[in-house]
Design an enzyme around this catalytic site. Structure first.
Site, PDB file in Angstrom:
ATOM      1  N   LEU A 265       0.817  -1.214   0.000  1.00 19.61           N
ATOM      2  CA  LEU A 265       0.000   0.000   0.000  1.00 19.61           C
ATOM      3  C   LEU A 265       0.848   1.261   0.000  1.00 19.61           C
ATOM      4  O   LEU A 265       0.428   2.293  -0.520  1.00 19.61           O
ATOM      5  CB  LEU A 265      -0.929   0.005   1.219  1.00 19.61           C
ATOM      6  CG  LEU A 265      -1.979  -1.107   1.281  1.00 19.61           C
ATOM      7  CD1 LEU A 265      -2.748  -1.039   2.592  1.00 19.61           C
ATOM      8  CD2 LEU A 265      -2.933  -1.016   0.105  1.00 19.61           C
ATOM      9  N   GLY A 266       2.028   1.189   0.587  1.00 23.26           N
ATOM     10  CA  GLY A 266       2.884   2.372   0.633  1.00 23.26           C
ATOM     11  C   GLY A 266       3.984   2.195   1.655  1.00 23.26           C
ATOM     12  O   GLY A 266       4.055   1.188   2.376  1.00 23.26           O
TER      13      GLY A 266
ATOM     14  N   GLY B 298       7.548   6.532   7.288  1.00 20.31           N
ATOM     15  CA  GLY B 298       8.794   6.761   7.986  1.00 20.31           C
ATOM     16  C   GLY B 298       9.234   5.592   8.841  1.00 20.31           C
ATOM     17  O   GLY B 298      10.422   5.440   9.123  1.00 20.31           O
TER      18      GLY B 298
ATOM     19  N   VAL C 289       3.786  -0.657   4.432  1.00 23.08           N
ATOM     20  CA  VAL C 289       2.424  -1.095   4.736  1.00 23.08           C
ATOM     21  C   VAL C 289       1.913  -1.989   3.615  1.00 23.08           C
ATOM     22  O   VAL C 289       2.032  -1.650   2.427  1.00 23.08           O
ATOM     23  CB  VAL C 289       1.484   0.111   4.918  1.00 23.08           C
ATOM     24  CG1 VAL C 289       0.090  -0.367   5.328  1.00 23.08           C
ATOM     25  CG2 VAL C 289       2.043   1.069   5.958  1.00 23.08           C
TER      26      VAL C 289
ATOM     27  N   ASP D  30       2.220  12.535  15.262  1.00 20.04           N
ATOM     28  CA  ASP D  30       2.550  12.643  13.840  1.00 20.04           C
ATOM     29  C   ASP D  30       1.279  12.817  13.018  1.00 20.04           C
ATOM     30  O   ASP D  30       1.151  12.281  11.930  1.00 20.04           O
ATOM     31  CB  ASP D  30       3.328  11.413  13.367  1.00 20.04           C
ATOM     32  CG  ASP D  30       4.006  11.641  12.018  1.00 20.04           C
ATOM     33  OD1 ASP D  30       4.214  12.811  11.651  1.00 20.04           O
ATOM     34  OD2 ASP D  30       4.302  10.651  11.327  1.00 20.04           O
TER      35      ASP D  30
END
Length: 441
Positions: free
Chosen positions: A18-19, A22, A26, A134
């Site tokens: 998915l990506g 930091g 995922v 964050d």
């Protein structure tokens, strides 16, 4: 570190990437029951930090207590072995950063929903004793217009010197609070600053502290005021309070809910209308702990466009259990309204057909005629009795009784004014049309 699709990690089968963030990569995955989940595999430099992993392990149980429709709950974690990972609820949608970059600033009622949803998420996170630290547009997923916050608690739990030195930037410049940049600590107030910066970006399409090197952006966060030009008038005071430099004077998440109307009344922004008259405010405030007014009209102004025209926004408060004045229905409200419409159409349509059939059979088959009316009447009376006991369904009872009485009246009128042959032809035509509709559908 990328994991190939189809690989198993513990009890989870990885489907696709998915990506990358930091702290890890995922993956969309399936749990043992076949449900989709999001599995975050921590980066090697993070996994190599024993202190950070130990802190994260202690925080996981606390993070798992965070529940709510606007947070992606932590479902599972495995922090031992070569590839430690976290498992969260999978949220299908687009990051707020991508929505604003692709579609422009969030406006009107969508901005209200975003603000309320983020405030509710922070209430849920802080109530469990977790600090996100964050919160930023990339960590807010929009699904059907509602925001869902992801990665809560991970930045705070993984805050260690060795992780930072290894290359992980804890937080995003421009969305980190001044106290984090200066290294004086972080708490729930930190998330309120990030909340203000995230909403400012959503409302304007610009980063509130500009762009450039992290050091330059960080300097502006500590020493300069945020850029809030273009923020709607109803939201700007809230963001100014959230973006204050001193943590102690920022509002708490629960206060935001009251301000934005998510803890009882809901603030809904209407379509702006050009107006040049002075600001007019009509507010009925609660006194001595009493409930707020059921409807509260507030005329607010905001600067609109480059011409700086003054516009009026009308907002209303609504008490819990009442539909928002924007006219939007929840899925449950929509289904309930649909059931009411279908019931009314079915009862009335069946009554008309039964009346026509009974009137047609009145002379040649009087027993059949009475039987049709009796059966229809009994069915509607039973349904009306059920609606009577369910007090919220009294309109349904009225429809049932009215349809039964109307069917009898129509049967008598048709039998008195039309011949059996005419009624038979009409009945045949109606039945043919119904059959044609069924076949076509």
């Amino acid at each position: 570190m990328g994991a190939p699709d189809g690989e198993r990690l513990g009890p989870y089968r990885l489907l696709s990437t998915l990506g990358t963030g930091g702290f890890g990569e995922v993956h969309l995955a399936l749990d043992p029951e076949g449900h989709t989940v999001a599995v975050k595999i921590l980066h090697p430099q993070v996994a190599a930090d024993a202190t950070a992993l130990a802190r994260l392990a202690r925080e996981v149980e606390t993070m798992r207590r965070v529940e709510g429709p606007h947070v992606a709950e932590v479902l599972d974690a495995s922090l031992e072995g070569a590839r430690p990972y976290l498992v969260t609820r999978y949220v299908q949608g687009r990051p707020l950063s991508a929505v604003v970059a692709g579609d422009g600033p969030v406006e009107g009622d969508d901005l209200v929903r975003l603000a309320r949803g983020l405030a509710e998420a922070l209430v849920a996170v802080h109530a469990a004793g977790v600090v996100h630290r964050d919160l930023k547009p990339a960590n807010v997923i929009l699904t059907d217009g509602e925001p869902v916050v992801i990665d809560f608690g991970i930045a705070c739990a993984l805050d260690s010197v060795s992780v930072t030195v290894s290359g992980v930037i804890l937080g995003t410049p421009g969305y980190l609070a001044p106290e984090v940049i200066e290294g004086t600590g972080s708490g729930a107030e930190t998330d309120l600053f990030s909340f203000g910066a995230t909403l400012a970006y959503a409302a304007t399409g610009r980063h509130p502290f500009g762009t450039g090197p992290a050091s330059a952006v960080g300097y502006r966060v500590v020493h300069q005021a945020p850029d809030l030009e273009g923020v709607p008038g109803w939201l700007e005071p809230v963001l100014q309070e959230c973006l204050r430099r001193e943590p102690a004077v920022r509002p708490v998440a629960g206060e935001l809910l009251d301000r934005l109307g998510a803890a009882g009344p809901a603030v809904r922004a209407a379509i702006p209308r050009p107006r040049s008259s002075p600001v007019a405010t009509r507010v009925h405030e609660s006194v001595g702990g009493r409930e707020p007014a059921e409807v509260q009209d507030v005329a607010l102004h905001e600067a609109g466009g480059s011409a700086g025209a003054v516009q009026e926004l009308t907002t209303r408060e609504w008490r819990r259990g009442r539909r928002p004045v924007s006219g939007r229905l929840s899925a449950e409200e929509f289904r309930e309204r649909r059931r009411v419409v279908l019931h009314r159409r079915w009862v009335i349509g069946t009554g008309l057909l039964v009346s026509l059939m009974a009137a047609t059979a009145r002379e040649p088959l009087p027993e059949v005629s009475l039987l049709l009316l009796t059966v229809y009447g009994l069915v509607t009376l039973i349904d009306a009795a059920i609606a009577l006991f369910a007090r919220r369904n009294r309109p349904r009872m009225i429809v049932d009784l009215g349809s039964a009485a109307g069917a009898i009246a129509l049967w008598a009128a048709l039998g008195a004014f039309f011949s059996t042959l005419t009624l038979a032809l009409a009945l045949g035509t109606v039945v043919s049309v119904l059959v044609a509709i069924l076949i076509a559908s």
